[in-house]
Write a protein that holds these residues in place. Structure first.
Motif, mmCIF file in Angstrom:
data_model
loop_
_atom_site.group_PDB
_atom_site.id
_atom_site.type_symbol
_atom_site.label_atom_id
_atom_site.label_comp_id
_atom_site.label_asym_id
_atom_site.label_seq_id
_atom_site.Cartn_x
_atom_site.Cartn_y
_atom_site.Cartn_z
ATOM 1 N N GLN A 521 0.834 -1.201 0.000
ATOM 2 C CA GLN A 521 0.000 0.000 0.000
ATOM 3 C C GLN A 521 0.873 1.257 0.000
ATOM 4 O OE1 GLN A 521 -2.801 -0.461 3.286
ATOM 5 N NE2 GLN A 521 -2.772 -2.671 2.924
ATOM 6 N N LYS A 525 -5.542 6.606 0.367
ATOM 7 C CA LYS A 525 -6.748 5.777 0.391
ATOM 8 C C LYS A 525 -7.731 6.195 -0.684
ATOM 9 C CE LYS A 525 -10.598 4.406 3.373
ATOM 10 N NZ LYS A 525 -11.222 4.532 4.717
ATOM 11 N N ARG A 528 -6.487 5.303 -4.160
ATOM 12 C CA ARG A 528 -6.620 3.857 -4.362
ATOM 13 C C ARG A 528 -8.054 3.518 -4.771
ATOM 14 N NH1 ARG A 528 -5.368 2.382 0.331
ATOM 15 N NH2 ARG A 528 -3.112 2.204 -0.045
ATOM 16 N N VAL A 551 -7.779 -3.650 3.731
ATOM 17 C CA VAL A 551 -7.995 -2.500 2.840
ATOM 18 C C VAL A 551 -8.611 -2.960 1.525
ATOM 19 C CG1 VAL A 551 -6.833 -0.714 1.496
ATOM 20 C CG2 VAL A 551 -6.151 -1.125 3.860
#
Length: 568
Positions: A521, A525, A528, A551
């Motif tokens: 990662q 966020k 993504r 996630v």
């Protein structure tokens, strides 16, 4: 003088050293390529002014867009099994620059100075002069690539920038001589010599520029402007014809599957076992067969809808074909238009030169000639055609929509033209996402440097640029509000980041493909999530990632929620 130069090359350079040092001195005689007095010149003048014996070359046609192809074919081999000895010819250097007049003379003069100079400051000056003279020579050679008899050294010079084989290291020379000369992949990936060849032959349109292209005609009947308009219309019609035929084919394939399913269910429905002891009487429908009543009704409804789709697709295909044939007839009746002209090749040369600069950047190494001092790639990381296709196949395996353009909710897989330039650059880029006159099925154009520090990253920057430009063109005036570009722009604006928006996207795309695809990662966020929705990984990879981290598991659950709520 470089001590490692081949003796034959060193001797040729030595022939003009004395004259080169005095080239600026006044001459009482006629001008000669190397200066001097009374029209005298070195023996090398006659060598490079003569055209070397031509060699026949092969060359497959430009691959047509085929919407039925869904993936790259596996590359069976990257190199030939044995060395082809492209650079063993003792007259390679002479053959490479021969026959180009003053361009040949000028490059030889400044190259002799550059190789023999020991002062660092002077060497930098000569290096710039070599760069200018080299591109002037390429400019002279480019229009001749349309011919069928181009000496192999000239092709190798355009393809790999190899002017002096003595500048190879032995290990470099070995795998360059094993490179595959012809395009056996049927993919639109071309070296620079091939690119100029197809441009000069008129098989590929010159790259788009800001300048308005003027019509060209053969004859004096005044119809060239109309013919050019018809050609542009035909290009657009070609896209509609391919798309309508693809839609019709898909609808017919769906009908075939539905009919096969219907036939299977009816066959099972019509099978009845005999009643024991009461022959020839048969058993009534069993519970499984009774379920077929509803299923067969459902299939019939789907066939009814499919028949309407086929009727509409057939009508669109007939209209598109009629329009295409009508324009084709008008083109045949009008004056013949030259497929390519010297102006086209000149313009494409300037475009390619600009492309070469862009792969290196302002601070990059723009020296145009192959030399061991600047080349540091391994065989598998050098931008040979087969290596680049392998990277493109890897990109598509992680980003299945990388080369797809959606038209009428149907994704069309269209691999762009890939131009391989022999530069020491590190970044690829997209020159144009598609033909302005055919947005449906035309190929875009991306550029990849052949000698980067990381070939995978160089290809990824080009694909990311293509991704961005296609998404931006799709959203049109609303690119800052809708789709991939709109969502990404809103995030950048929210973060109050300054700079080039597209460069931020390209860097994040590289992380997405190299890190996030492996479960590492590295992205914000929200970014993504944007990439996950707009450039999703294959379902198999998604399932693997959700096992590695909560996630990705959360993103998969959001996918299912969207699918249940709005058919996402």
């Amino acid at each position: 003088m470089d001590e490692n130069l081949d003796p034959s090359i060193a001797a040729l350079l030595a022939n003009v050293t004395a004259t080169a040092e005095d080239e600026d001195a006044p001459s009482s005689g006629a001008d000669t390529p190397f200066g001097g007095e009374g029209g005298k010149s070195s023996n090398f003048e006659q060598m490079i002014m003569e055209q070397t014996a031509p060699q026949k070359k092969k060359g497959g046609p430009v691959p047509e867009v085929d919407l039925s192809i869904k993936a790259f074919k596996p590359i069976e081999k990257v190199f030939e099994d044995e060395n082809q000895h492209y650079f063993d010819d003792p007259s390679y250097y002479k053959s490479a620059i021969a026959g180009e007049g003053q361009a040949s003379n000028r490059l030889h003069m400044v190259l002799s100075k550059y190789l023999s100079c020991k002062d660092i400051k002077d060497k930098m000056v000569y290096r710039q002069q070599v760069t200018m003279a080299y591109w002037e020579l390429i400019h002279a050679i480019a229009p001749k690539m349309a011919g069928k008899a181009i000496p192999l050294p000239k092709r190798m010079m355009l393809r790999f920038s190899v002017l002096l084989p003595s500048l190879f290291r032995p290990e470099h020379r070995e795998f360059f001589e094993k490179s595959i000369l012809e395009n056996n992949t049927n993919e639109p990936v071309f070296y620079m010599d091939e690119w100029f060849k197809y441009i000069a032959q008129g098989k590929i349109k010159p790259s788009a520029t800001d300048e308005v292209r003027q019509p060209r005609k053969k004859g004096d009947d005044g119809g060239a402007a109309e013919q050019l308009r018809l050609q542009q219309l035909q290009s657009k019609n070609s896209g509609k014809l391919q798309q309508s035929e693809n839609s019709l084919t898909m609808a017919e394939n769906q009908r075939g599957m539905l009919e096969a399913e219907l036939r299977s269910k009816i066959d099972q429905l019509c099978e009845h076992e005999g009643v024991i002891g009461m022959e020839p009487h048969r058993q009534p429908y069993n519970d499984l067969q009774k379920k077929f009543f509803g299923e067969i009704t459902s299939v019939l409804r789907q066939l009814s809808k499919n028949d309407r789709d086929i009727t509409l697709a057939l009508k669109e295909f007939q209209d598109a074909k009629g329009a295409y044939d009508a324009v084709e007839e008008k083109l045949a009746e009008g004056p013949e238009i030259a497929s390519a002209s010297s102006e086209d090749v000149d313009q494409e040369f300037e475009t390619v030169r600009q492309m070469a600069k862009m792969t290196c950047g302002r601070q990059g190494n723009q020296f145009p000639i192959f030399t061991r001092d600047f080349f540091h790639c391994l065989p598998q990381s050098t931008g040979f055609r087969e290596n680049v296709i392998k990277v493109l196949a890897w990109v598509e395996s992680l980003d299945p929509g990388a080369f797809c353009r959606i038209h009428k909710n149907i994704p069309n897989r269209i691999v762009p033209f890939v131009i391989l330039l022999p530069t020491y650059g590190d970044r690829g880029f997209c020159w144009e996402p598609f033909d302005r006159y055919n947005r449906v099925t035309s190929r875009g154009r991306i550029v990849v440097p052949m000698y980067p520090r990381d070939l995978k990253v160089a290809v990824l920057t080009a694909v990311a640029d293509l991704r961005w430009q296609v998404a931006k063109e799709k959203a049109s005036y609303y690119w800052m509000e809708e789709g991939l570009t709109g969502q990404y722009y809103e995030w950048i604006d929210k973060q109050k980041l300054k700079g080039d928006l597209k460069q931020y996207f390209i860097q994040d795309y590289i992380l997405w493909m190299t890190k996030e695809s492996e479960g590492v990662q590295r992205l914000d966020k929200e970014v993504r999530g944007i990439f996950w929705r707009n450039m999703p990984f294959p379902q198999e990879l998604k399932e693997d990632l959700r096992k590695r981290s909560l996630v990705y598991d959360e993103l998969c659950k959001k996918d299912m929620n969207r699918a249940m709520s709005d058919g996402y």
